[in-house]
Design an enzyme around this catalytic site. Structure first.
Site, PDB file in Angstrom:
ATOM      1  N   ASP A 268       0.817  -1.208   0.000  1.00 46.55           N
ATOM      2  CA  ASP A 268       0.000   0.000   0.000  1.00 46.55           C
ATOM      3  C   ASP A 268       0.847   1.253   0.000  1.00 46.55           C
ATOM      4  OD1 ASP A 268      -2.764  -0.817   2.211  1.00 46.55           O
ATOM      5  OD2 ASP A 268      -2.368  -1.293   0.113  1.00 46.55           O
ATOM      6  N   LYS A 290      -3.296   2.977  -2.526  1.00 46.13           N
ATOM      7  CA  LYS A 290      -4.418   3.853  -2.850  1.00 46.13           C
ATOM      8  C   LYS A 290      -4.162   5.237  -2.307  1.00 46.13           C
ATOM      9  CE  LYS A 290      -7.329  -0.023  -2.031  1.00 46.13           C
ATOM     10  NZ  LYS A 290      -7.609  -0.674  -0.789  1.00 46.13           N
ATOM     11  N   MET A 404      -8.978   8.627   8.312  1.00 51.81           N
ATOM     12  CA  MET A 404      -9.307   9.256   7.024  1.00 51.81           C
ATOM     13  C   MET A 404     -10.172  10.507   7.202  1.00 51.81           C
ATOM     14  SD  MET A 404     -10.028   5.716   4.974  1.00 51.81           S
ATOM     15  CE  MET A 404     -10.636   4.842   6.407  1.00 51.81           C
TER      16      MET A 404
END
Ligand code: SAM
Length: 485
Positions: A268, A290, A404
């Protein structure tokens, strides 16, 4: 370095071993003591430590001591050792394989040693190398696999250090692997021609099947052994490994072990370069990370890739930031693996909440300030709104951790105020937590968005909301050079 191996000794090949002068202070052996008489003189704590090991080897231990304490007393009371409540006498050594003197009486220890020497019984006097015929090594116990380490009495602390290293490196289930090989040894010998068995076992150990044994999957391991016998690659395995929040020291032993065994790694964006550096050098690296709203590789494609690579017989490392099961889509990935019958393991990692909180000096719970802690995602829906249970989040006595949440911070703070928390309620944003570039912005629900914007936070950031944030004033401990933004 390739050394010629016997079962227990590795010796540098460049030396002519027959011509070297004696260099060993002791001859290393493993002694079969099952049902053999061993005399242990002494009944205290030190004797207890020796007794424990002797019983592991199945010895018939007789204890000579006026008084018994602790483990020794317990072992005699339960019949696992026999107590001779008499003074030590020469006759007690008759028929003994070994004798250990573990009393605090130097004269008695010396007498035991002298009698044993003249009777030809190997003797160990605890902490007295000069009186001992044999000494006991530091042991790493993965029965039936045992690693014994000795510095020949020269540097016991060094031997212990080495043992600690091996302890951390050798998986706890290594004994299971040795047991598996022992159980199948005869079958492999029968199924191969002379000299071929070794190659089969080498292939087996190099294949994902060895990991199957460590994971307790006997059937999978047997299939792998069959494949090694037929010299064809078995189906591989996927390891879904949590790499923690950034600091490589926060990896688990298991994560590190699998990282060093994989054939290919899919990683990642969140994996730090220092962590990636620890992956086996010749493993193929596939970046599938991502960035927000810009998926380098769509999730379905990652799932399919994991299946494809494992079907080629490869050991596939799926390395994920933090913990794979906390906002990591680990569940979806193993769902696909299960559907295709691919063996897998999941290795938990330290999640960003634990790592960032610890390194920022903010305890997530505290007896006086937070009796619960909630993890939520601050990722907005496609229409830009947040779908959270605000009534459950805007509560006192609770810490809320938002993953996030950097880009939705103004909305998050505003909603928490609307739903009942005061604008002065403490909140902090931790950027790149646990890494050398960690920054912490501390404020309140009322002013944190402006402070974060002013500080220009851009990297992975975690929001912590709750009274525990105030504790940072005296608990911040500058782990890894933490900076206040
Ligand atoms: C897709 S989630 C992955 C979470 C991960 N599985 C875990 O258990 O930590 C990504 C978010 O985790 C948080 N995060 C991960 N690593 C972080 C770090 N080192 N410092 C701050 N936040 C981090 C950020 O909120 C980031 O946007």
């Amino acid at each position: 370095m390739r050394w010629q191996n016997s079962d227990s000794v590795a010796t540098p090949p460049h030396r002519d071993r027959l011509m070297t002068e004696p260099a060993w202070p002791y001859y290393p052996v493993f002694l079969k003591l099952r049902d053999q008489r061993v005399l242990l003189v002494g009944g205290g704590e030190v004797a207890g430590r020796k007794l424990r090991l002797l019983l592991r080897a199945g010895a018939r231990v007789e204890i000579v001591a006026a008084e018994l304490a602790g483990d020794v007393a317990e072992a005699c009371a339960s019949g696992r050792a026999v107590h001779q409540a008499r003074a030590f006498s020469d006759a007690q050594l008759h028929g003994c394989r070994l004798v250990i003197a573990a009393t605090g009486d130097r004269d008695l220890n010396a007498r035991v040693a002298a009698v044993a020497e003249s009777a030809g019984v190997a003797v160990n006097v605890v902490d007295d190398v000069a009186l001992s015929r044999f000494i006991t090594p530091a042991i790493v116990d993965r029965a039936p696999m045992l690693v014994a380490i000795s510095s020949g009495g020269a540097a016991p602390v060094l031997a212990r250090r080495l043992r600690e290293r091996i302890e951390t490196w050798l998986p706890a289930a290594y004994g299971r692997l040795a047991g598996f090989m022992q159980r199948h040894r005869e079958a492999v010998r029968d199924a191969t021609v002379q000299g071929e068995a070794r190659g089969v076992w080498e292939r087996f150990l190099d294949s994902p099947a060895a990991e199957r044994v460590l994971a307790g999957d006997e059937a999978g391991a047997e299939a792998g052994l069959q494949a090694a016998l037929q010299d064809r690659p078995a189906v591989g395995e996927v390891w879904l490994v949590g790499a923690g929040p950034g600091d490589p020291d926060l990896l688990t032993f298991k994560a590190l072990r699998l990282m060093q065994q994989c054939d290919v790694v899919l990683h990642d964006r969140l994996i730090s370069p220092q962590v990636l550096d620890l992956v086996r050098r010749d493993a193929r690296r596939l970046f599938v990370g991502k960035a927000r709203s810009q998926h380098a590789v769509p999730q379905e494609q990652i799932n399919a890739e994991l299946v494809r690579l494992a079907q080629q017989g490869l050991r596939v490392l799926r390395l994920k930031g933090g913990d794979p099961f906390i906002f990591g889509r680990g569940g979806e990935e193993i769902d696909t693996l299960m559907a295709h019958g691919i063996p897998f393991q999941v290795v938990p990692g330290i999640t960003a909440a634990s790592g960032c909180a610890a390194y920022a000096g903010i305890p997530l719970t505290h007896r006086d300030h937070a009796q619960s802690c909630v993890f939520v995602t601050g990722h907005a829906r496609k229409d830009g709104t947040l779908d959270l249970h605000w009534d459950q989040l805007a509560r006192r006595g609770q810490t809320v951790v938002v993953y996030m949440g950097l880009h939705t911070l103004p909305a998050l703070c505003a909603e928490l105020i609307v739903h009942g928390l005061p604008p002065q309620w403490p909140a902090a944003m931790v950027e790149e937590g646990t890494s050398p570039s960690q920054r912490v912005v501390v404020g309140t629900l009322g002013d944190l968005p402006q402070r974060v914007e002013a500080a220009g936070l851009k990297g992975a950031s975690l929001l912590i909301v709750g009274e525990v944030v105030r504790l940072r004033e005296h608990l911040a401990w500058n782990a890894g050079g933490v900076k206040d933004a």
